[in-house]
Design an enzyme around this catalytic site. Sequence first.
Site, PDB file in Angstrom:
ATOM      1  NE  ARG A  27      -3.698  -2.184   2.633  1.00  0.00           N
ATOM      2  CZ  ARG A  27      -4.841  -2.367   2.006  1.00  0.00           C
ATOM      3  NH1 ARG A  27      -5.264  -1.454   1.143  1.00  0.00           N
ATOM      4  NH2 ARG A  27      -5.579  -3.437   2.217  1.00  0.00           N
TER       5      ARG A  27
ATOM      6  CG  ASP B  97     -13.642  -3.055   0.139  1.00  0.00           C
ATOM      7  OD1 ASP B  97     -13.952  -4.028   0.850  1.00  0.00           O
ATOM      8  OD2 ASP B  97     -12.728  -2.265   0.436  1.00  0.00           O
TER       9      ASP B  97
END
Length: 360
Positions: A77, A139
Amino acid sequence: MAKMRIGILTSGGDCPGLNATIRGVAKATYETFGDNVEIVGIYDGYHGLIHGDYKEMTRSDFSGILTTGGTILGTKRTPYKMMQIIEDDNVDKVKEMKQTYKDLRLDCLFTLGGNGTHKTANMLSEEGLNVIGLPKTIDNDIYGTDVTFGFHSAVDIGTEVIDRIHTTANSHSRIMVIEIMGNKAGWLTLYSGIAGGADIILIPEIPYDIDKVSKACKKRADAGKAFSIIAVAEGAYDIEEAKMKKKERAQARAEAGIVTATTRIAKEIGFKTGLETRTVVPGHILRGGSPSAYDRVLATQFGAHAAKLLKTEKFGYSVAMVDGVITENPLADVAMKTKFVPENHQLVKTARSIGISFGD
């Protein structure tokens, strides 16, 4: 004629289907350009692009990875909000990414990732690099596409978790509060909750009233139903928190010693109803393992379309599925936006029609 050189990176959280998509991109590219293409795998997402960490790939590198979870290129990330900030290491991240792109003599960069990845991809596109995005996230919250690869695999896993919790919840006559990943959007919890037969589903888009949640549990108990299953998105918040800004919510929770919404919900339900309550947090299990058959097909479709965009030199776009058709959206339209669950979404209506409570 110089060979075309393309780079591939995977950024953000991992999920089932990344390797399948890498494979789809590579196989379709080789099929399109034959031996006149070279593929460079960039390790650990944008971190590898910043620091020049890469590998010259061969056809054999893409064999046997269709069913393999995770990503052969690794991922990290690298928050978009930090991309244009020079930190203590004095590294100008944007400058270094552009330099690596130039040093590798890339004609195009494929970026596989979620919202943050797409923000950075759009920034690089605006900086003059040829970029094509592919939408990945469990998601399912990337704007402009009906579905992302990794989502359906996570739904399958989330559903299995709820399935398994049903038996122990029934055996012990407990209320089981299951935390499903989804900090901003509730798609994964909504789908898993319906598929797994949850009695209550709590998602960020529909702030809950804990009294109504408790009442729903008590109503089931009074009707002779020994247990209740509550699927909670990790980002769910109550009606009082809905009035707060994000930082205010975080501060209020920190001061109250709340680790997650799930632990608080379970504690409050137990206190209000007197019923035995437990929490279950599958966490990163939802991200692991092999991609589902659906995601293997979707990943292959997305990879093939990305190669088509490369062939037509249609850069600055992200692959998408809209109404069942594989297409693309401008990166500028996708970046900085999140696809939330509408309160009147058909699945929400379906859930309500069979008695599932959203705590509102």
